[in-house]
Scaffold this motif. Sequence first.
Motif, PDB file in Angstrom:
ATOM      1  N   PHE A   1     -35.185 -26.537 -70.993  1.00  0.00           N
ATOM      2  CA  PHE A   1     -35.199 -27.436 -72.147  1.00  0.00           C
ATOM      3  C   PHE A   1     -33.810 -27.980 -72.443  1.00  0.00           C
ATOM      4  N   SER A   2     -32.905 -27.820 -71.517  1.00  0.00           N
ATOM      5  CA  SER A   2     -31.542 -28.297 -71.700  1.00  0.00           C
ATOM      6  C   SER A   2     -31.231 -29.388 -70.670  1.00  0.00           C
TER       7      SER A   2
ATOM      8  N   SER B   1     -38.303 -18.970 -69.926  1.00  0.00           N
ATOM      9  CA  SER B   1     -37.486 -20.190 -69.760  1.00  0.00           C
ATOM     10  C   SER B   1     -36.401 -20.040 -68.682  1.00  0.00           C
TER      11      SER B   1
END
Length: 308
Positions: free
Chosen positions: A42-43, A274
Amino acid sequence: MRYGKYRFILSFLLLPFVLYLVFVISPYLQAFYIALTDWQGFSANASFVGLANFVRLFQDPIFWIALKNNLFLLISIPIIVIVLALFFSSMINFGGSGGTGPRKAGVRGIAGGKFYQVVYFFPCVLSVTVIAVLWQFVYEPKNGLLNGFLSLIGLDAFRQVWLGDDKTALAAVLGVSVWGSVGFYVVLFTAAMGSVPRELYESGLLDGANRLQTFWHLTLPLIWDAMQVAIVHLVIGALDTFALVQILTVGPGGPDNATNVVALYLFDNAFTYSKFGYASAIGVTMFALTLVLTIVAFRLSRRERVEY
């Protein structure tokens, strides 16, 4: 037209090729790169870590447990499914008894063969989700169908917490996988056996061969192409097991990783923890393993084609 036909053909091929490149090849290439990073998913930023994910993967005990479970399924599923499918297909094609002339035993199938094909194929029309939920009820320890059947025939000592015991959980998954797969291969082998000329079997029977000999020396060599397709397809399917374990088992993947498989471990690392970089390293490793095993399966199952 002679010089323009290639432009005409290319104009039809260009768009599908570009779509295939963007939506199939490109994600594969991205997965190879992501496997060399610590991307969290998510980065926008990811640091290049080289082969660190692979070094960590080969030191990860859960990965080896999952790989061992995959190898168990890889060996068990093809053997059990192919043996059962060959037996049922042989019964449908040549299992009839009695009769004379071209309809005599060993040449004709059992009565109601078409009906049995439909019955065997029925699990194949169900989604994996439906199959997994159905078998959760079958394996339910208190009121499940399996334990109830064992009590009915006086075998209470064999009642188990099928999915909750690490000694039986993976075998329970194997049973469901075989139940859901065998029907497709029954239809495949039945179609292949149906194309073999009956005159060959009549000649074999006249020469004194029994059913086992005609199966071994006639049927098996003449349907080997279908066998090769089945072996390769089942090998890939066994390595790709995911949805059944995800829905059916405790945890999922439990108890105590007894049913964990590599695809599920990849999913957990990517979407639960993640760790997309690490998950991509698992995916790349499985890609290489699947590719090697597929080539090996093709090489080992390759035989000279029999013409008739």
